[in-house]
Design a protein around this motif. Structure first.
Motif, PDB file in Angstrom:
ATOM      1  N   MET A  20       0.820  -1.209   0.000  1.00  0.00           N
ATOM      2  CA  MET A  20       0.000   0.000   0.000  1.00  0.00           C
ATOM      3  C   MET A  20       0.855   1.260   0.000  1.00  0.00           C
ATOM      4  O   MET A  20       0.476   2.283  -0.582  1.00  0.00           O
ATOM      5  CB  MET A  20      -0.923  -0.001   1.216  1.00  0.00           C
ATOM      6  N   MET A  21       2.014   1.197   0.631  1.00  0.00           N
ATOM      7  CA  MET A  21       2.879   2.373   0.736  1.00  0.00           C
ATOM      8  C   MET A  21       3.647   2.642  -0.546  1.00  0.00           C
ATOM      9  O   MET A  21       3.993   3.786  -0.844  1.00  0.00           O
ATOM     10  CB  MET A  21       3.861   2.195   1.894  1.00  0.00           C
ATOM     11  N   VAL A  22       3.949   1.584  -1.311  1.00  0.00           N
ATOM     12  CA  VAL A  22       4.742   1.763  -2.527  1.00  0.00           C
ATOM     13  C   VAL A  22       4.010   1.149  -3.716  1.00  0.00           C
ATOM     14  O   VAL A  22       4.378   0.114  -4.246  1.00  0.00           O
ATOM     15  CB  VAL A  22       6.148   1.138  -2.386  1.00  0.00           C
ATOM     16  N   PRO A  23       2.960   1.813  -4.190  1.00  0.00           N
ATOM     17  CA  PRO A  23       2.148   1.241  -5.264  1.00  0.00           C
ATOM     18  C   PRO A  23       2.854   1.182  -6.609  1.00  0.00           C
ATOM     19  O   PRO A  23       2.348   0.578  -7.544  1.00  0.00           O
ATOM     20  CB  PRO A  23       0.940   2.190  -5.317  1.00  0.00           C
ATOM     21  N   PHE A  24       4.015   1.821  -6.702  1.00  0.00           N
ATOM     22  CA  PHE A  24       4.804   1.754  -7.941  1.00  0.00           C
ATOM     23  C   PHE A  24       5.760   0.571  -7.906  1.00  0.00           C
ATOM     24  O   PHE A  24       6.714   0.518  -8.691  1.00  0.00           O
ATOM     25  CB  PHE A  24       5.603   3.057  -8.125  1.00  0.00           C
ATOM     26  N   PHE A  25       5.497  -0.377  -7.007  1.00  0.00           N
ATOM     27  CA  PHE A  25       6.474  -1.430  -6.759  1.00  0.00           C
ATOM     28  C   PHE A  25       6.775  -2.280  -7.979  1.00  0.00           C
ATOM     29  O   PHE A  25       7.814  -2.938  -8.040  1.00  0.00           O
ATOM     30  CB  PHE A  25       5.996  -2.314  -5.605  1.00  0.00           C
ATOM     31  N   ASN A  26       5.896  -2.283  -8.974  1.00  0.00           N
ATOM     32  CA  ASN A  26       6.204  -3.033 -10.193  1.00  0.00           C
ATOM     33  C   ASN A  26       7.512  -2.567 -10.806  1.00  0.00           C
ATOM     34  O   ASN A  26       8.204  -3.341 -11.470  1.00  0.00           O
ATOM     35  CB  ASN A  26       5.067  -2.902 -11.213  1.00  0.00           C
ATOM     36  N   ALA A  27       7.848  -1.297 -10.592  1.00  0.00           N
ATOM     37  CA  ALA A  27       9.131  -0.799 -11.096  1.00  0.00           C
ATOM     38  C   ALA A  27      10.297  -1.460 -10.375  1.00  0.00           C
ATOM     39  O   ALA A  27      11.403  -1.550 -10.904  1.00  0.00           O
ATOM     40  CB  ALA A  27       9.211   0.719 -10.923  1.00  0.00           C
ATOM     41  N   VAL A  28      10.050  -1.940  -9.147  1.00  0.00           N
ATOM     42  CA  VAL A  28      11.106  -2.591  -8.370  1.00  0.00           C
ATOM     43  C   VAL A  28      11.292  -4.049  -8.800  1.00  0.00           C
ATOM     44  O   VAL A  28      12.355  -4.639  -8.595  1.00  0.00           O
ATOM     45  CB  VAL A  28      10.773  -2.522  -6.866  1.00  0.00           C
ATOM     46  N   LEU A  29      10.266  -4.640  -9.428  1.00  0.00           N
ATOM     47  CA  LEU A  29      10.340  -6.051  -9.778  1.00  0.00           C
ATOM     48  C   LEU A  29      11.472  -6.352 -10.757  1.00  0.00           C
ATOM     49  O   LEU A  29      12.084  -7.411 -10.703  1.00  0.00           O
ATOM     50  CB  LEU A  29       9.005  -6.529 -10.364  1.00  0.00           C
ATOM     51  N   GLY A  30      11.736  -5.406 -11.650  1.00  0.00           N
ATOM     52  CA  GLY A  30      12.858  -5.603 -12.568  1.00  0.00           C
ATOM     53  C   GLY A  30      14.176  -5.700 -11.812  1.00  0.00           C
ATOM     54  O   GLY A  30      15.029  -6.530 -12.140  1.00  0.00           O
ATOM     55  N   ALA A  39      13.986   5.345  -9.976  1.00  0.00           N
ATOM     56  CA  ALA A  39      14.156   6.766  -9.655  1.00  0.00           C
ATOM     57  C   ALA A  39      13.083   7.603 -10.333  1.00  0.00           C
ATOM     58  O   ALA A  39      12.547   8.547  -9.752  1.00  0.00           O
ATOM     59  CB  ALA A  39      15.541   7.227 -10.088  1.00  0.00           C
ATOM     60  N   SER A  40      12.741   7.227 -11.565  1.00  0.00           N
ATOM     61  CA  SER A  40      11.679   7.936 -12.281  1.00  0.00           C
ATOM     62  C   SER A  40      10.328   7.714 -11.611  1.00  0.00           C
ATOM     63  O   SER A  40       9.520   8.639 -11.470  1.00  0.00           O
ATOM     64  CB  SER A  40      11.637   7.460 -13.735  1.00  0.00           C
ATOM     65  N   SER A  41      10.072   6.484 -11.157  1.00  0.00           N
ATOM     66  CA  SER A  41       8.803   6.177 -10.497  1.00  0.00           C
ATOM     67  C   SER A  41       8.676   6.887  -9.158  1.00  0.00           C
ATOM     68  O   SER A  41       7.581   7.288  -8.757  1.00  0.00           O
ATOM     69  CB  SER A  41       8.681   4.664 -10.283  1.00  0.00           C
ATOM     70  N   LEU A  42       9.809   7.073  -8.451  1.00  0.00           N
ATOM     71  CA  LEU A  42       9.774   7.749  -7.154  1.00  0.00           C
ATOM     72  C   LEU A  42       9.259   9.181  -7.272  1.00  0.00           C
ATOM     73  O   LEU A  42       8.623   9.697  -6.354  1.00  0.00           O
ATOM     74  CB  LEU A  42      11.166   7.743  -6.532  1.00  0.00           C
ATOM     75  N   LYS A  43       9.530   9.804  -8.398  1.00  0.00           N
ATOM     76  CA  LYS A  43       9.076  11.179  -8.590  1.00  0.00           C
ATOM     77  C   LYS A  43       7.552  11.270  -8.656  1.00  0.00           C
ATOM     78  O   LYS A  43       6.970  12.316  -8.396  1.00  0.00           O
ATOM     79  CB  LYS A  43       9.677  11.754  -9.872  1.00  0.00           C
ATOM     80  N   MET A  44       6.923  10.145  -9.031  1.00  0.00           N
ATOM     81  CA  MET A  44       5.460  10.140  -9.178  1.00  0.00           C
ATOM     82  C   MET A  44       4.793   9.287  -8.107  1.00  0.00           C
ATOM     83  O   MET A  44       3.621   8.965  -8.209  1.00  0.00           O
ATOM     84  CB  MET A  44       5.076   9.600 -10.553  1.00  0.00           C
ATOM     85  N   SER A  45       5.532   8.889  -7.073  1.00  0.00           N
ATOM     86  CA  SER A  45       4.984   7.962  -6.080  1.00  0.00           C
ATOM     87  C   SER A  45       3.856   8.608  -5.292  1.00  0.00           C
ATOM     88  O   SER A  45       3.878   9.788  -4.994  1.00  0.00           O
ATOM     89  CB  SER A  45       6.083   7.523  -5.111  1.00  0.00           C
ATOM     90  N   ALA A  46       2.861   7.786  -4.994  1.00  0.00           N
ATOM     91  CA  ALA A  46       1.716   8.248  -4.221  1.00  0.00           C
ATOM     92  C   ALA A  46       1.350   7.150  -3.225  1.00  0.00           C
ATOM     93  O   ALA A  46       0.582   6.246  -3.557  1.00  0.00           O
ATOM     94  CB  ALA A  46       0.538   8.557  -5.124  1.00  0.00           C
ATOM     95  N   PRO A  47       1.920   7.172  -2.023  1.00  0.00           N
ATOM     96  CA  PRO A  47       1.634   6.110  -1.045  1.00  0.00           C
ATOM     97  C   PRO A  47       0.140   5.962  -0.785  1.00  0.00           C
ATOM     98  O   PRO A  47      -0.612   6.937  -0.772  1.00  0.00           O
ATOM     99  CB  PRO A  47       2.372   6.590   0.203  1.00  0.00           C
ATOM    100  N   PHE A  48      -0.278   4.703  -0.606  1.00  0.00           N
ATOM    101  CA  PHE A  48      -1.644   4.326  -0.311  1.00  0.00           C
ATOM    102  C   PHE A  48      -2.616   4.659  -1.455  1.00  0.00           C
ATOM    103  O   PHE A  48      -3.803   4.807  -1.240  1.00  0.00           O
ATOM    104  CB  PHE A  48      -2.141   4.994   0.991  1.00  0.00           C
ATOM    105  N   LYS A  49      -2.098   4.758  -2.670  1.00  0.00           N
ATOM    106  CA  LYS A  49      -2.962   4.927  -3.835  1.00  0.00           C
ATOM    107  C   LYS A  49      -2.461   3.983  -4.904  1.00  0.00           C
ATOM    108  O   LYS A  49      -1.366   4.153  -5.432  1.00  0.00           O
ATOM    109  CB  LYS A  49      -2.947   6.364  -4.357  1.00  0.00           C
TER     110      LYS A  49
END
Length: 461
Positions: free
Chosen positions: A380-390, A448-458
């Motif tokens: 929930m805190m890192v919804p961009f986590f798919n970027a971390v899967l790579g 790093a690119s995803s972190l700029k657009m991160s929105a925790p709990f969304k």
């Protein structure tokens, strides 16, 4: 009469009944996961030449090193030696304590990271169902944004319940269901892609993949695509645990090698079909996920069914990755407090719906629940986590899929330094290490690119 082989879980015994088909189901459930419907995007970054070659090459390497790893289930002899019930036990039997520690870090970080990624991916598919229905009702230009917070909590609650089953042997039905679902949504994604491809009347795409990008952007996206493919084939960290469910006759390594060939073979056919058909349909504009990226709006009901199959598949695949973590934690706790009633008193609950019994201890209920809840909270805190899967794919591919299986094989077969096979194996390991390093760099740039657009709990798609 065949000798009955018994395994031990928390001081109790169970008979190993697994076959090549149940093992194949576990493998397909573990391998085909969150990355399968993103393969069209991966092929789009690499193009018509490098894309299919990368998919095939990763399949060959994974299948080969998995056969080496299957031999390490017993030590020192692959047929008559003592069992290693986990990946780390196998490494401990053949390699140094330092390498055991390296293995633990690589394995459990990747296992847990995959659980987080699967939580996010399942939630994105749930959100996609809501959005598909909205687009169908109000039009493709409607504002159909939806939050996935409650849906993610629901997924976590269901996994918390499933986590109380004692081991993989007790949830074969879940892996079989997951494998069926993976085939179902793969066929739906493939069918929708082929339909759009035929509807276009021509084949899209380029030999070198996406064009018009800066050299740096093209490099990062290509490396990210390789990371996605590497992650899509990852299952080495649960291979030993799957093998530990097999009957002793024929020898477990023989059965596991067949299961690996069938599982990886079936997976590769789907990967090639989905990746290439999706690229042919969308070209360089292939969405990140065929079913949730809204490359297709209609038939909305079929898109809904596809996403429902993804959700059901990830219910099972999540447990394939979670059970080794649960077992490791419980072994540590039992070793530290061997006489505590909190740990040893077994409670049994009948589950009529599945004609099964659910046995648990209060310690199991507590620790497994904490692990699932923390996993859900992080998702929930890192919804961009798919970027971390790579990055996780790159992090786990070389050590778990390549380095440790090769090193254990060299130790087991006593392959001397300077022998032709020694050079071949070390050359393969170094080549894969270089790929993993390059992919890690590309993934870090994407993160790093995803972190700029991160929105925790969304939850985002």
């Amino acid at each position: 009469m065949e000798k009955m082989e018994i395994g031990h879980i928390e001081g109790r015994e169970y008979e190993r009944k697994g076959t090549v088909w149940t093992a194949s189901a576990h493998i397909v459930a573990a391998v085909i996961g969150s990355g399968v419907l993103a393969l069209a995007w991966s092929v789009a970054q690499l193009g018509w030449v490098a894309g299919p070659l990368a998919l095939t090459a990763f399949a060959i390497v994974t299948c080969y090193t998995s056969t080496l790893l299957a031999n390490a289930y017993r030590a020192p002899d692959p047929v008559t030696g003592s069992r290693n019930r986990t990946y780390m036990e196998a490494v401990r039997s053949y390699l140094s304590p330092r390498e055991v520690y390296m293995c633990a870090v690589a394995q459990y970080v990747n296992l847990w990271g995959t659980m987080v990624g699967y939580t996010i991916t399942a939630t994105i598919s749930m959100v996609a169902i809501k959005r598909a229905n909205c687009f169908h009702k109000f039009g493709h230009e409607a504002n159909c944004e939806a939050s996935g917070t409650l849906l993610m909590l629901l997924f976590g609650v269901i996994e918390l319940i499933l986590s109380q089953f004692p081991n993989l042997e007790k949830i074969t039905w879940l892996s079989v269901m997951a494998a069926i679902m993976s085939f179902a949504y793969s066929f739906i994604g493939l069918g929708l892609s082929i339909g759009k491809w035929i509807g276009n009347g021509f084949t899209k795409g380029d030999l070198i993949g996406t064009v018009g990008l800066s050299p740096a952007k093209k490099t990062w996206s290509s490396l990210q695509a390789l990371g996605n493919i590497a992650f899509a084939y990852t299952f080495a960290e649960v291979l030993i645990e799957i093998q530990d469910t097999l009957k002793p006759s024929p020898p477990e390594n023989v059965t596991m090698k067949k299961a690996t060939f069938y599982g990886i073979g079936a997976t590769t056919m789907f990967y090639l079909s989905l990746g290439c058909a999706g690229y042919a349909a969308f070209g360089n504009n292939a969405p990140g996920n065929i079913l949730t990226g809204f490359g297709f709006y209609e038939p909305f009901w079929l898109v809904d069914i596809g996403n429902l199959c993804v959700i059901l598949h990830l219910f099972g695949a999540y447990q394939v990755y979670a059970q080794p973590i649960f077992a490791a934690v419980e072994r540590q706790v039992a070793a530290k407090w061997p006489d505590a009633k909190f740990i040893n008193r077994v409670h049994t609950l009948n589950v009529p719906l599945f004609n099964s019994t659910l046995s648990f201890t209060l310690s199991k209920l507590t620790f497994r629940s904490i692990i699932v809840l923390v996993t859900t909270l992080v998702a929930m805190m890192v919804p961009f986590f798919n970027a971390v899967l790579g990055l996780l794919g790159a992090f786990s591919f070389w050590p778990l899929t390549v380095y440790f299986p090769i090193s254990m094989h060299i130790a087991q077969e006593k392959i001397g330094r300077g022998m032709p096979k020694w050079f071949f194996l070390h050359g393969l390991s170094i080549f894969c290490l270089m790929i993993s390093i390059a992919v890690s760099i590309g993934s870090v740039v994407d993160i790093a690119s995803s972190l700029k657009m991160s929105a925790p709990f969304k939850t985002i798609g």
